[in-house]
Design a protein around this motif. Sequence first.
Motif, PDB file in Angstrom:
ATOM      1  N   PHE A  10       8.910   7.547   0.350  1.00  0.00           N
ATOM      2  CA  PHE A  10       8.350   8.767   0.235  1.00  0.00           C
ATOM      3  C   PHE A  10       9.422   9.860   0.166  1.00  0.00           C
ATOM      4  O   PHE A  10      10.819   9.805   0.459  1.00  0.00           O
ATOM      5  N   PRO A  11       9.144  10.897  -0.625  1.00  0.00           N
ATOM      6  CA  PRO A  11      10.247  12.104  -0.591  1.00  0.00           C
ATOM      7  C   PRO A  11      10.659  12.182   0.919  1.00  0.00           C
ATOM      8  O   PRO A  11      10.060  12.084   1.908  1.00  0.00           O
ATOM      9  N   LEU A  54       0.667  14.153   3.320  1.00  0.00           N
ATOM     10  CA  LEU A  54       0.449  13.638   1.876  1.00  0.00           C
ATOM     11  C   LEU A  54      -0.789  13.979   1.013  1.00  0.00           C
ATOM     12  O   LEU A  54      -0.801  14.079   0.005  1.00  0.00           O
ATOM     13  N   HIS A  55      -1.673  14.444   1.869  1.00  0.00           N
ATOM     14  CA  HIS A  55      -2.993  14.895   1.104  1.00  0.00           C
ATOM     15  C   HIS A  55      -2.665  16.398   0.371  1.00  0.00           C
ATOM     16  O   HIS A  55      -3.227  16.708  -0.419  1.00  0.00           O
ATOM     17  N   THR A  56      -1.666  16.903   1.187  1.00  0.00           N
ATOM     18  CA  THR A  56      -1.301  18.361   0.425  1.00  0.00           C
ATOM     19  C   THR A  56      -0.255  18.270  -0.739  1.00  0.00           C
ATOM     20  O   THR A  56      -0.296  18.818  -1.605  1.00  0.00           O
ATOM     21  N   CYS A 111       0.956  -1.255   0.230  1.00  0.00           N
ATOM     22  CA  CYS A 111       0.038   0.095  -0.010  1.00  0.00           C
ATOM     23  C   CYS A 111       0.674   1.315   0.090  1.00  0.00           C
ATOM     24  O   CYS A 111       0.733   2.360  -0.750  1.00  0.00           O
ATOM     25  N   LYS A 112       1.957   1.284   0.804  1.00  0.00           N
ATOM     26  CA  LYS A 112       2.800   2.303   0.733  1.00  0.00           C
ATOM     27  C   LYS A 112       3.368   2.688  -0.514  1.00  0.00           C
ATOM     28  O   LYS A 112       3.203   3.592  -1.030  1.00  0.00           O
ATOM     29  N   ASN A 113       3.783   1.427  -1.152  1.00  0.00           N
ATOM     30  CA  ASN A 113       4.474   1.641  -2.396  1.00  0.00           C
ATOM     31  C   ASN A 113       3.519   2.093  -3.493  1.00  0.00           C
ATOM     32  O   ASN A 113       3.788   2.849  -4.577  1.00  0.00           O
ATOM     33  N   ARG A 168       2.622   6.876  -7.081  1.00  0.00           N
ATOM     34  CA  ARG A 168       1.790   7.779  -7.789  1.00  0.00           C
ATOM     35  C   ARG A 168       2.052   9.362  -7.369  1.00  0.00           C
ATOM     36  O   ARG A 168       0.948  10.099  -7.317  1.00  0.00           O
ATOM     37  N   MET A 169       3.105   9.362  -6.677  1.00  0.00           N
ATOM     38  CA  MET A 169       3.419  10.857  -6.052  1.00  0.00           C
ATOM     39  C   MET A 169       3.141  11.883  -6.924  1.00  0.00           C
ATOM     40  O   MET A 169       2.806  13.114  -6.687  1.00  0.00           O
TER      41      MET A 169
END
Length: 160
Positions: free
Chosen positions: A139-140, A68-70, A24-26, A31-32
């Motif tokens: 993630f970044p 993440l939502h931002t 799920c993380k991947n 899709r970032m």
Amino acid sequence: MNEFIDASVFLGMHSEEENIRIKCKNFFVKRMKKEIIMSFETIGECDHIIWGFSRLHQDSYYPFMDRLHTIMKIKRIPYGLKEVNLMSIDKNLQNYKPGLNLALSITHRGVFYTLNQKLISSSIDNIKTIPDEEVELMFPKDLEKYYEESLILKLSVFDF
């Protein structure tokens, strides 16, 4: 093609089962720079589950989720008459708890990602699952730091 997710995919990033957490993380890391879509109901469902945990857990989780939502292009959309009408006439959709979520993905010509085995084994054409992965992506840098701190919160499959 539009990509829709349900709560199992979003909350799966905090699963106590490592294989679920990693895949799920991947899904999100890959899709970032793309757009995914969540219904308002899915967001509420996720919040409802998280609000059941202690303040300590929430205070560790929400800084990651908010960022993440931002940072990511997560489009949040409501249901409309098209979805309600489709749900009212499609008996197959009525058999599943996220029927309106599925209708939303259908009316927007999208793919619906879930970990729900009942949905995955259904005859609904646009449902997909996330394949297992062995290597955890990151993630970044700044977001990864918040993600790691948020992992104080671990969810069982029964939570979502």
